[in-house]
Design a protein around this motif. Structure first.
Motif, PDB file in Angstrom:
ATOM      1  N   ALA A 122       0.841  -1.209   0.000  1.00 51.84           N
ATOM      2  CA  ALA A 122       0.000   0.000   0.000  1.00 51.84           C
ATOM      3  C   ALA A 122       0.869   1.249   0.000  1.00 51.84           C
ATOM      4  CB  ALA A 122      -0.934  -0.010   1.209  1.00 51.84           C
ATOM      5  N   ILE A 123       1.931   1.230   0.796  1.00 58.83           N
ATOM      6  CA  ILE A 123       2.848   2.378   0.832  1.00 58.83           C
ATOM      7  C   ILE A 123       3.443   2.600  -0.550  1.00 58.83           C
ATOM      8  CG2 ILE A 123       5.077   3.163   1.727  1.00 58.83           C
ATOM      9  CD1 ILE A 123       4.252   1.830   4.416  1.00 58.83           C
ATOM     10  N   SER A 124       3.921   1.533  -1.174  1.00 60.86           N
ATOM     11  CA  SER A 124       4.523   1.642  -2.517  1.00 60.86           C
ATOM     12  C   SER A 124       3.517   2.135  -3.542  1.00 60.86           C
ATOM     13  CB  SER A 124       5.076   0.279  -2.950  1.00 60.86           C
ATOM     14  OG  SER A 124       6.142  -0.097  -2.128  1.00 60.86           O
ATOM     15  N   THR A 125       2.292   1.673  -3.431  1.00 63.91           N
ATOM     16  CA  THR A 125       1.243   2.104  -4.364  1.00 63.91           C
ATOM     17  C   THR A 125       1.021   3.611  -4.264  1.00 63.91           C
ATOM     18  OG1 THR A 125       0.172  -0.051  -4.260  1.00 63.91           O
ATOM     19  CG2 THR A 125      -1.187   1.802  -4.993  1.00 63.91           C
ATOM     20  N   HIS A 126       0.957   4.117  -3.053  1.00 64.35           N
ATOM     21  CA  HIS A 126       0.750   5.563  -2.876  1.00 64.35           C
ATOM     22  C   HIS A 126       1.958   6.358  -3.365  1.00 64.35           C
ATOM     23  CE1 HIS A 126      -2.972   4.709  -0.949  1.00 64.35           C
ATOM     24  NE2 HIS A 126      -2.419   4.143   0.112  1.00 64.35           N
ATOM     25  N   LEU A 127       3.153   5.820  -3.146  1.00 64.31           N
ATOM     26  CA  LEU A 127       4.346   6.500  -3.657  1.00 64.31           C
ATOM     27  C   LEU A 127       4.317   6.564  -5.176  1.00 64.31           C
ATOM     28  CD1 LEU A 127       7.092   5.011  -1.325  1.00 64.31           C
ATOM     29  CD2 LEU A 127       6.306   7.386  -1.384  1.00 64.31           C
ATOM     30  N   GLY A 128       3.944   5.446  -5.803  1.00 64.34           N
ATOM     31  CA  GLY A 128       3.883   5.410  -7.261  1.00 64.34           C
ATOM     32  C   GLY A 128       2.830   6.333  -7.843  1.00 64.34           C
ATOM     33  N   ALA A 129       1.776   6.576  -7.076  1.00 64.50           N
ATOM     34  CA  ALA A 129       0.691   7.426  -7.566  1.00 64.50           C
ATOM     35  C   ALA A 129       1.073   8.896  -7.598  1.00 64.50           C
ATOM     36  CB  ALA A 129      -0.550   7.230  -6.701  1.00 64.50           C
ATOM     37  N   ILE A 130       2.079   9.292  -6.853  1.00 67.65           N
ATOM     38  CA  ILE A 130       2.448  10.712  -6.779  1.00 67.65           C
ATOM     39  C   ILE A 130       2.799  11.258  -8.161  1.00 67.65           C
ATOM     40  CG2 ILE A 130       4.179  12.349  -5.899  1.00 67.65           C
ATOM     41  CD1 ILE A 130       4.224  10.644  -3.316  1.00 67.65           C
ATOM     42  N   SER A 131       3.593  10.529  -8.912  1.00 69.80           N
ATOM     43  CA  SER A 131       4.026  11.052 -10.213  1.00 69.80           C
ATOM     44  C   SER A 131       2.882  11.171 -11.218  1.00 69.80           C
ATOM     45  CB  SER A 131       5.135  10.180 -10.796  1.00 69.80           C
ATOM     46  OG  SER A 131       4.635   8.898 -11.092  1.00 69.80           O
ATOM     47  N   HIS A 132       1.767  10.485 -10.956  1.00 71.32           N
ATOM     48  CA  HIS A 132       0.625  10.531 -11.878  1.00 71.32           C
ATOM     49  C   HIS A 132      -0.470  11.497 -11.418  1.00 71.32           C
ATOM     50  CE1 HIS A 132       2.417   7.162 -13.925  1.00 71.32           C
ATOM     51  NE2 HIS A 132       2.436   6.470 -12.798  1.00 71.32           N
ATOM     52  N   ALA A 134      -2.757  14.550 -11.011  1.00 75.33           N
ATOM     53  CA  ALA A 134      -3.149  15.546 -12.009  1.00 75.33           C
ATOM     54  C   ALA A 134      -2.920  16.977 -11.537  1.00 75.33           C
ATOM     55  CB  ALA A 134      -4.623  15.351 -12.369  1.00 75.33           C
ATOM     56  N   ASP A 135      -3.087  17.209 -10.241  1.00 76.58           N
ATOM     57  CA  ASP A 135      -2.936  18.562  -9.727  1.00 76.58           C
ATOM     58  C   ASP A 135      -2.509  18.512  -8.261  1.00 76.58           C
ATOM     59  OD1 ASP A 135      -5.246  17.911  -8.287  1.00 76.58           O
ATOM     60  OD2 ASP A 135      -6.563  19.006  -9.653  1.00 76.58           O
ATOM     61  N   ARG A 136      -2.352  19.703  -7.698  1.00 79.12           N
ATOM     62  CA  ARG A 136      -1.854  19.796  -6.315  1.00 79.12           C
ATOM     63  C   ARG A 136      -2.812  19.144  -5.329  1.00 79.12           C
ATOM     64  NH1 ARG A 136      -0.855  24.441  -2.174  1.00 79.12           N
ATOM     65  NH2 ARG A 136       1.077  23.655  -1.283  1.00 79.12           N
ATOM     66  N   GLN A 137      -4.110  19.283  -5.532  1.00 80.00           N
ATOM     67  CA  GLN A 137      -5.089  18.652  -4.640  1.00 80.00           C
ATOM     68  C   GLN A 137      -4.968  17.132  -4.674  1.00 80.00           C
ATOM     69  OE1 GLN A 137      -6.845  20.220  -2.347  1.00 80.00           O
ATOM     70  NE2 GLN A 137      -5.829  22.068  -3.093  1.00 80.00           N
ATOM     71  N   ALA A 138      -4.669  16.576  -5.833  1.00 81.64           N
ATOM     72  CA  ALA A 138      -4.473  15.126  -5.944  1.00 81.64           C
ATOM     73  C   ALA A 138      -3.218  14.703  -5.173  1.00 81.64           C
ATOM     74  CB  ALA A 138      -4.371  14.708  -7.408  1.00 81.64           C
ATOM     75  N   VAL A 139      -2.176  15.510  -5.252  1.00 80.29           N
ATOM     76  CA  VAL A 139      -0.944  15.216  -4.501  1.00 80.29           C
ATOM     77  C   VAL A 139      -1.246  15.223  -3.004  1.00 80.29           C
ATOM     78  CG1 VAL A 139       1.351  16.065  -3.882  1.00 80.29           C
ATOM     79  CG2 VAL A 139       0.638  16.045  -6.271  1.00 80.29           C
ATOM     80  N   ILE A 140      -2.010  16.201  -2.553  1.00 83.44           N
ATOM     81  CA  ILE A 140      -2.363  16.298  -1.131  1.00 83.44           C
ATOM     82  C   ILE A 140      -3.172  15.078  -0.698  1.00 83.44           C
ATOM     83  CG2 ILE A 140      -3.761  17.608   0.536  1.00 83.44           C
ATOM     84  CD1 ILE A 140      -2.854  20.162  -1.042  1.00 83.44           C
ATOM     85  N   ALA A 141      -4.119  14.646  -1.544  1.00 88.94           N
ATOM     86  CA  ALA A 141      -4.935  13.471  -1.215  1.00 88.94           C
ATOM     87  C   ALA A 141      -4.077  12.201  -1.175  1.00 88.94           C
ATOM     88  CB  ALA A 141      -6.057  13.317  -2.242  1.00 88.94           C
ATOM     89  N   ILE A 142      -3.166  12.061  -2.132  1.00 90.69           N
ATOM     90  CA  ILE A 142      -2.277  10.894  -2.148  1.00 90.69           C
ATOM     91  C   ILE A 142      -1.379  10.906  -0.922  1.00 90.69           C
ATOM     92  CG2 ILE A 142      -0.338   9.819  -3.370  1.00 90.69           C
ATOM     93  CD1 ILE A 142      -1.698  10.853  -5.994  1.00 90.69           C
ATOM     94  N   GLU A 143      -0.874  12.082  -0.579  1.00 93.30           N
ATOM     95  CA  GLU A 143      -0.011  12.203   0.600  1.00 93.30           C
ATOM     96  C   GLU A 143      -0.763  11.799   1.870  1.00 93.30           C
ATOM     97  OE1 GLU A 143       3.209  15.276   2.541  1.00 93.30           O
ATOM     98  OE2 GLU A 143       1.641  16.095   1.257  1.00 93.30           O
ATOM     99  N   ALA A 144      -2.038  12.170   1.977  1.00 98.58           N
ATOM    100  CA  ALA A 144      -2.837  11.801   3.148  1.00 98.58           C
ATOM    101  C   ALA A 144      -3.016  10.285   3.221  1.00 98.58           C
ATOM    102  CB  ALA A 144      -4.192  12.498   3.101  1.00 98.58           C
ATOM    103  N   ARG A 145      -3.303   9.660   2.069  1.00101.81           N
ATOM    104  CA  ARG A 145      -3.443   8.195   2.057  1.00101.81           C
ATOM    105  C   ARG A 145      -2.109   7.519   2.365  1.00101.81           C
ATOM    106  NH1 ARG A 145      -6.690   9.602  -2.348  1.00101.81           N
ATOM    107  NH2 ARG A 145      -5.129   8.903  -3.845  1.00101.81           N
TER     108      ARG A 145
END
Length: 162
Positions: A122-132, A134-145
Motif C-alpha cells: 500500500a505504501i509503494s502504491t501511494h508513492l507510485g501514484a504521486i508522479s501521476h 493531475a494537480d496539487r489537490q491530488a498530490v495532497i490526497a495521495i499524501e494523506a493516504r
C-alpha cells in the motif's frame, strides 16, 4: 579397619565434591544458555525495531523527494525551473528510491512477516501514484493516504516488537 574407614570417608568426600562440582557446572551452563537465548531475542528485537523505523523513515523521505520532483516537473513545463534543478530532483528521487528499496530488503531479511507485506505494498502504491497526480489537490490526497498507510505499518510493526 580405621584405614578402611578413612579411605571410605575420603572417597565419599571426593564423590560429594565431584557431584557438587558437576551439578554446579550443569546449573551454570543452563543459566548461561538461557541468558544467551534472552540476549539473542533482544538483539533480534532491536534489529527488527531498527529495520521497521529505517523503512518508515526511508519511504517518508522518498515521498518528500517524489513530491519535490512532481512540483519541479510542473514548473519546468511552465519554464520556471531550470533543467538542472529538474535533473537534481530526479537524481534525489532515484537516490531516495534506492534507499527505500534497500530498507525494504533489510526489513524482509530481519522481519519477513506476511502480515506486513500488504501494508508495504500500500505504501509503494501511494508513492507510485504521486508522479501521476493531475494537480496539487491530488498530490495532497495521495499524501494523506500515504500517511495513513505508514501509520498502519508503524502500528503493525510496533505490535511485533513488543
Amino acid at each position: 579397619m580405621n584405614i578402611l574407614l578413612a579411605v571410605l570417608t575420603s572417597a565419599i568426600a571426593v564423590g560429594g565434591t565431584l557431584i557438587g562440582s558437576w551439578s554446579t557446572y550443569l546449573f551454570q551452563r543452563r543459566t548461561a544458555e538461557r541468558a544467551e537465548a534472552v540476549n539473542r531475542e533482544e538483539r533480534l528485537r532491536q534489529e527488527r525495531l531498527a529495520a521497521f523505523s529505517t523503512y518508515a523513515a526511508a519511504v517518508t523521505e522518498l515521498k518528500r523527494g517524489l513530491i519535490t520532483l512532481w512540483f519541479r516537473r510542473r514548473r519546468a513545463l511552465r519554464d520556471q525551473d531550470t533543467r538542472e534543478e529538474l535533473q537534481a530532483a530526479q537524481l534525489d528521487s532515484d537516490r531516495l528510491g534506492a534507499a527505500a528499496e534497500a530498507a525494504a530488503f533489510r526489513l524482509r531479511l530481519v522481519a519477513d512477516d506476511p502480515g506486513l507485506r500488504p501494508l508495504m505494498t500500500a505504501i509503494s502504491t501511494h508513492l507510485g501514484a504521486i508522479s501521476h497526480a493531475a494537480d496539487r489537490q491530488a498530490v495532497i490526497a495521495i499524501e494523506a493516504r500515504f500517511e495513513e498507510a505508514v501509520t498502519a505499518f508503524i502500528d503493525a510493526a510496533a505490535a511485533r516488537v513488543q
